[in-house]
Design an enzyme around this catalytic site. Structure first.
Site, PDB file in Angstrom:
ATOM      1  N   LYS A  14      -7.928  -2.420  -3.798  1.00 52.18           N
ATOM      2  CA  LYS A  14      -8.552  -3.232  -4.564  1.00 52.18           C
ATOM      3  C   LYS A  14      -9.148  -4.701  -4.092  1.00 52.18           C
ATOM      4  CE  LYS A  14      -7.598  -1.350  -9.168  1.00 52.18           C
ATOM      5  NZ  LYS A  14      -6.496  -0.323  -9.423  1.00 52.18           N
ATOM      6  N   PHE A  58       0.358   4.517 -12.519  1.00 54.56           N
ATOM      7  CA  PHE A  58      -0.746   4.894 -12.291  1.00 54.56           C
ATOM      8  C   PHE A  58      -1.103   4.673 -10.698  1.00 54.56           C
ATOM      9  CE2 PHE A  58      -5.457   4.433 -11.103  1.00 54.56           C
ATOM     10  CZ  PHE A  58      -5.810   5.745 -11.890  1.00 54.56           C
ATOM     11  N   ASP A  74       3.401   0.980  -4.327  1.00 57.20           N
ATOM     12  CA  ASP A  74       1.789   0.848  -4.495  1.00 57.20           C
ATOM     13  C   ASP A  74       1.724  -0.704  -4.758  1.00 57.20           C
ATOM     14  OD1 ASP A  74      -0.607   0.959  -5.589  1.00 57.20           O
ATOM     15  OD2 ASP A  74      -0.398   3.009  -6.512  1.00 57.20           O
TER      16      ASP A  74
HETATM   17  C1  LIG Z   1      -6.498   1.116  -9.107  1.00 58.56           C
HETATM   18  C2  LIG Z   1      -5.074   1.744  -8.544  1.00 58.56           C
HETATM   19  C3  LIG Z   1      -5.181   2.764  -7.937  1.00 58.56           C
HETATM   20  C4  LIG Z   1      -6.022   3.825  -7.412  1.00 58.56           C
HETATM   21  O1  LIG Z   1      -7.073   3.073  -6.860  1.00 58.56           O
HETATM   22  P1  LIG Z   1      -8.740   3.731  -6.668  1.00 58.56           P
HETATM   23  O2  LIG Z   1      -9.411   2.726  -5.597  1.00 58.56           O
HETATM   24  O3  LIG Z   1      -9.174   3.581  -8.049  1.00 58.56           O
HETATM   25  O4  LIG Z   1      -8.427   5.074  -6.229  1.00 58.56           O
HETATM   26  C5  LIG Z   1      -3.815   3.230  -7.578  1.00 58.56           C
HETATM   27  N1  LIG Z   1      -2.888   2.355  -7.749  1.00 58.56           N
HETATM   28  C6  LIG Z   1      -2.778   1.543  -8.503  1.00 58.56           C
HETATM   29  C7  LIG Z   1      -1.437   0.724  -8.836  1.00 58.56           C
HETATM   30  C8  LIG Z   1      -3.865   0.954  -8.917  1.00 58.56           C
HETATM   31  O5  LIG Z   1      -3.839  -0.072  -9.870  1.00 58.56           O
END
Ligand SMILES: *Cc1c(COP(=O)(O)O)cnc(C)c1O
Length: 400
Positions: free
Chosen positions: A257, A143, A228
Site C-alpha cells: 500500500k 485480510f 502483515d
Molecule cells: C490490502 C491488504 C492486503 C492485500 O494487498 P493487495 O495489494 O490488494 O494484494 C493484504 N493484507 C492487508 C492487511 C491489506 O490491507
C-alpha cells in the site's frame, strides 16, 4: 467503436469493460492533488480513504511524480539476472527502517502487490518449517489478500466459499483470544500471520498483550511471527510499523500500500537467518525490484522520513479523532494514528457513505455501522475540520 469515459460512467454493469468483481463504480476520477480529487465533471472531493491507505503522501506528490518520470526516461526494467542501483537503494531503505524497529538485520523481496508480499512470506514459512511443519495460523476477521494462498490465510470463510477447496495448511483462531491462539500453535505450525490492526476487518487494533503473547508462543514452538503491515506500515498508525505499539520483534514483515504511494509495489522483509532459507530458484517474479517501481519507493521513503510520517499520523490522527468524537451521532472512534473507524450511533454505514460521497467526502463503510477513515498523512487540520463538518451535516440530516 470507442467509448468515452463519460458514456461508460452512465452505462450499466453489463456494458462495463471490467470483470464484475468490484460492483458498480460510484465516481469516475480524473485527477488529484494532496487530499483533494476531482471527478470527470470537475466536482471536488476530499479523499479520506487515500485509495485504501495507499496514498499516504497525498495524490500527485511532486517528489514521487518526478522520481517516476525521471526513471521512466532512464531505465524501467532489466530482469533479475541483473542488478539496478534503484532497487538496491530501496531494499537498503526498507532494511534500515526495519533494523531501527527490530534491531535485526534483514533482507527484502520486492513484489507488485500486498498479496504477493504475503505469498512470499507463506512460502518462506513453509521452507523454514520443513515437511510436517507447514501450517500457518491467522485470525478470523483478518485480510491477507486475494490469491488462493493468501485467501486461505484470510480469516473470512464467506470469501473462501465460492473457491473451495482452499489450499490446505491454514488454521484460523478468534481475533484477540490468546488462549485460542496458544492452543492452535502446535508443533505442526510454521508461522503465525497477523495484522497489528485488522484493517479490512473493521479497524480493530490488537488488544493489549496480544502480539507479545503470540511472540512468546511462537518462540516456545519455534514458529515464525509474520506481521502483515501492508495497511498499517510506514507511519500510518503513529509508529513506523504497527508492531512497534506492542513492543514485539517479528521475524517477517510484509509491506505494500503506502510503499509506492500508488505505484504498485510490495515487499516481504525477513530477518537475515530466516530469509537465508531461500535458495536461488525458490521464489521469483519478473517485476521484483523493477527500477520504475523502486524509484517510487525511494522517493516515498525519503519523503516519509523527511516529514516524520509517524509524528504526522499521531498529530493529525489526534485532531481527527477529537473532531469526530464531538460529532452528534458518532458513538465512538477506534484505531491508531490515521487508521481510524467511526462507529455510528444507529446509522447505516453504507447509506452514510453514499450521502458523504454526494457531498464530496470519500470514506469507506467497513462494517454495517462503521466508516473507515484513512486520509493522506499530509491531510491539513483545515481539511480534517471540513470533513468532520460534512459528517456532522450528514448525520444531522439522517437523524432529522
Ligand atoms: C490490502 C491488504 C492486503 C492485500 O494487498 P493487495 O495489494 O490488494 O494484494 C493484504 N493484507 C492487508 C492487511 C491489506 O490491507
Amino acid at each position: 467503436m470507442s467509448t468515452s469515459v463519460h458514456e461508460f460512467d452512465t452505462r450499466g454493469l453489463d456494458q462495463c469493460p471490467f470483470m464484475p468483481v468490484f460492483g458498480a463504480p460510484a465516481v469516475m476520477f480524473e485527477r488529484g492533488r494532496g487530499t483533494e480529487l476531482w471527478d470527470v465533471d470537475g466536482k471536488r472531493y476530499l479523499d479520506f480513504l487515500a485509495g485504501i491507505a495507499v496514498v499516504s503522501l497525498g495524490h500527485a506528490h511532486p517528489a514521487v511524480a518526478d522520481a517516476i518520470a525521471r526513471q521512466a526516461g532512464q531505465l524501467l526494467h532489466v530482469s533479475n539476472f541483473f542488478a539496478n542501483p534503484v532497487a538496491t537503494a530501496a531494499a537498503i531503505g526498507i532494511n534500515d527502517l526495519l533494523a531501527d524497529a527490530t534491531g535485526e538485520a534483514g533482507q527484502v523481496f520486492f513484489t507488485n502487490s500486498g498479496a504477493e508480499a504475503n505469498e512470499c512470506a507463506l512460502k518462506l514459512a513453509r521452507k523454514f518449517g520443513g515437511r510436517g511443519r507447514h501450517v500457518v495460523v491467522s485470525a478470523f476477521g483478518s485480510f491477507h489478500g486475494r490469491t488462493l494462498a493468501t485467501l486461505a490465510a484470510t480469516g473470512q470463510p464467506s470469501k473462501h466459499e465460492p473457491f473451495q477447496p482452499m489450499p490446505d495448511g491454514f488454521r484460523h483462531v478468534a481475533w484477540g483470544d490468546l488462549d485460542a491462539l496458544t492452543a492452535a500453535v502446535d508443533p505442526t505450525v510454521a508461522a503465525v500471520l497477523i495484522e497489528p490492526v485488522q484493517g479490512e476487518g473493521g479497524v480493530h487494533p490488537a488488544p493489549e498483550g496480544y502480539l507479545a503473547g503470540i511472540r512468546r508462543r511462537c518462540d516456545e514452538v519455534g514458529a515464525l511471527l509474520m506481521v502483515d503491515e501492508i495497511q498499517t506500515g510506514l507511519g500510518r498508525t503513529g509508529r513506523w510499523f504497527g508492531f512497534e505499539h506492542a513492543g514485539v520483534v517479528p521475524d517477517v514483515v510484509t509491506l505494500a500500500k503506502a510503499l509506492g504511494n500508488g505505484m504498485p509495489v510490495g515487499a516481504c522483509w525477513a530477518r537475515r537467518d530466516v530469509a537465508g532459507v531461500f535458495q536461488p530458484g525458490d521464489h521469483g517474479s519478473t517485476y521484483s525490484g523493477t527500477a520504475i517501481a523502486t524509484a517510487a519507493v525511494n522517493a516515498v521513503l525519503a519523503e516519509l522520513r523527511r516529514l516524520d510520517a509517524p509524528a504526522l499520523a499521531t498529530a493529525r490522527g489526534q485532531h481527527l479523532r477529537d473532531a469526530l468524537t464531538a460529532v452528534p451521532g458518532v458513538a465512538g472512534v477506534r484505531g491508531l494514528g490515521l487508521l481510524l473507524a467511526v462507529e455510528l450511533d444507529g446509522h447505516d454505514a453504507p447509506t452514510v457513505y453514499r450521502a458523504l460521497l454526494d457531498r464530496g467526502l470519500i470514506t469507506n463503510a467497513v462494517g454495517p455501522t462503521a466508516l473507515r477513515l484513512a486520509p493522506p498523512l499530509t491531510v491539513t487540520t483545515a481539511e480534517i475540520d471540513e470533513a468532520a463538518a460534512l459528517i456532522a451535516a450528514v448525520l444531522g440530516e439522517a437523524a432529522a
